[in-house]
Scaffold this active site. Structure first.
Site, PDB file in Angstrom:
ATOM      1  N   ASP A   1       0.811  -1.225   0.000  1.00 46.04           N
ATOM      2  CA  ASP A   1       0.000   0.000   0.000  1.00 46.04           C
ATOM      3  C   ASP A   1       0.840   1.268   0.000  1.00 46.04           C
ATOM      4  O   ASP A   1       2.065   1.221   0.116  1.00 46.04           O
ATOM      5  CB  ASP A   1      -0.955  -0.010   1.214  1.00 46.04           C
ATOM      6  CG  ASP A   1      -0.255  -0.376   2.516  1.00 46.04           C
ATOM      7  OD1 ASP A   1       0.978  -0.319   2.571  1.00 46.04           O
ATOM      8  OD2 ASP A   1      -0.953  -0.716   3.485  1.00 46.04           O
TER       9      ASP A   1
ATOM     10  N   GLU B   1      -9.718  -1.408   5.224  1.00 49.52           N
ATOM     11  CA  GLU B   1     -10.408  -1.083   6.470  1.00 49.52           C
ATOM     12  C   GLU B   1     -11.647  -1.976   6.651  1.00 49.52           C
ATOM     13  O   GLU B   1     -12.119  -2.595   5.696  1.00 49.52           O
ATOM     14  CB  GLU B   1     -10.841   0.388   6.435  1.00 49.52           C
ATOM     15  CG  GLU B   1      -9.683   1.380   6.393  1.00 49.52           C
ATOM     16  CD  GLU B   1      -8.979   1.580   7.736  1.00 49.52           C
ATOM     17  OE1 GLU B   1      -8.841   0.609   8.515  1.00 49.52           O
ATOM     18  OE2 GLU B   1      -8.546   2.719   8.001  1.00 49.52           O
TER      19      GLU B   1
ATOM     20  N   HIS C   1      -7.322  -4.188  10.189  1.00 50.98           N
ATOM     21  CA  HIS C   1      -7.036  -3.973   8.764  1.00 50.98           C
ATOM     22  C   HIS C   1      -5.747  -4.677   8.351  1.00 50.98           C
ATOM     23  O   HIS C   1      -4.822  -4.837   9.145  1.00 50.98           O
ATOM     24  CB  HIS C   1      -7.048  -2.485   8.377  1.00 50.98           C
ATOM     25  CG  HIS C   1      -5.898  -1.644   8.831  1.00 50.98           C
ATOM     26  ND1 HIS C   1      -6.061  -0.471   9.522  1.00 50.98           N
ATOM     27  CD2 HIS C   1      -4.570  -1.775   8.673  1.00 50.98           C
ATOM     28  CE1 HIS C   1      -4.881   0.069   9.762  1.00 50.98           C
ATOM     29  NE2 HIS C   1      -3.952  -0.697   9.262  1.00 50.98           N
TER      30      HIS C   1
ATOM     31  N   ASN D   1      -7.734  -2.241  14.276  1.00 57.20           N
ATOM     32  CA  ASN D   1      -9.116  -2.547  13.882  1.00 57.20           C
ATOM     33  C   ASN D   1      -9.187  -3.753  12.944  1.00 57.20           C
ATOM     34  O   ASN D   1     -10.222  -4.008  12.343  1.00 57.20           O
ATOM     35  CB  ASN D   1      -9.764  -1.321  13.215  1.00 57.20           C
ATOM     36  CG  ASN D   1      -9.033  -0.907  11.938  1.00 57.20           C
ATOM     37  OD1 ASN D   1      -8.061  -1.545  11.536  1.00 57.20           O
ATOM     38  ND2 ASN D   1      -9.493   0.160  11.305  1.00 57.20           N
TER      39      ASN D   1
END
Ligand code: GLP
Length: 237
Positions: free
Chosen positions: A67, A143, A138, A136
């Site tokens: 990413d 996400e 990811h 979270n």
């Protein structure tokens, strides 16, 4: 899914490095997938050390990063491009043309998303892909709520992700709001996946992953759908 608990961060880094070293030794033209963040820095130090000791060479290898932030130039010290050269690529013999990092340049983002998927396919797929995990759940920058069918795409970052990642920036306002990431489907196409987890802040994510529940609300749970995933973790930073 194979779980390996290590005593500390150093042991975790050495262990994952051995997997990458074996991969490079078994196939000098191997395709590697790399991640960023604090967690893989020890791995990159180990790889550079092994390269300097002539144990491995990257001269035939290709790499694909997961990413990149949108809107940061490559020369920006907070970009993942900059990070990868700082921690790895400037110190090893991988050919520049074999290094792939998604471009966060807004002007041709649509084209680069589709092209990234194709580049990975043309390379024959990723042999071993490194992942970290967000608090979270990811992976890459996928996400919660990201469709498991997704290929490389643009995402809006959650506030919690921008908050967690502000340690890498001078202040939170400078953390970009968007990123480009390999999607879940692209991640699951890698032949082998290694997820690194370090530190207490990731405990809840680990606990969820252990339940075995598969849900798009927790992107890392997609890894249960893959047959060759190794999770190397430590509680201690
Ligand atoms: C970022 C990256 C992820 C990485 C995560 C965890 O959000 N896009 O690929 O896994 O951070 O980073 P850290 O290792 O710093 O906790």
């Amino acid at each position: 899914m194979k779980w390996i608990k290590t005593q500390n961060y150093g042991e975790m880094s050495r262990l994952v490095a051995q997997l990458f070293i074996k991969q490079l030794k078994d196939n000098r033209n191997t395709v590697l997938g790399f991640a960023t963040g604090s967690t893989p820095i020890g791995l990159y130090e180990e790889l550079v050390k092994n390269y300097n000791e002539n144990i491995i060479s990257f001269s035939g290898a290709l790499s694909f990063n997961l990413d990149e932030y949108i809107g940061l130039a490559r020369s920006n010290e907070f970009s993942y491009y900059y990070y990868m050269y700082k921690h790895l690529f400037s110190h090893i013999d991988m050919k520049e043309s074999n290094i792939h990092i998604p471009s966060g340049d807004l002007s041709f983002i649509e084209r680069s998303s589709a092209a990234y998927k194709q580049l990975i396919e043309v390379a024959g797929g990723i042999d071993i892909l490194l992942l970290g995990i967000g608090i979270n759940g990811h992976i890459g920058f996928n996400e919660p709520g990201t469709c498991f069918n997704s290929n490389t795409h643009v995402v809006e970052l959650e506030t919690s992700t921008r908050k967690a990642n502000k340690i890498h920036f001078d202040n939170q306002e400078n953390v970009p709001t968007h990123a480009i990431t390999m999607g879940i489907a692209s991640i699951l196409k890698a032949k082998k996946i290694v997820l690194l987890v370090s530190g207490q802040s990731k405990q809840a994510a680990i606990d969820f992953l252990r339940t075995g529940e598969v849900t798009e609300q927790f992107p890392a749970s997609a890894l249960h759908l893959h047959e060759d995933v190794t999770i190397i973790y430590t509680d201690v930073k």
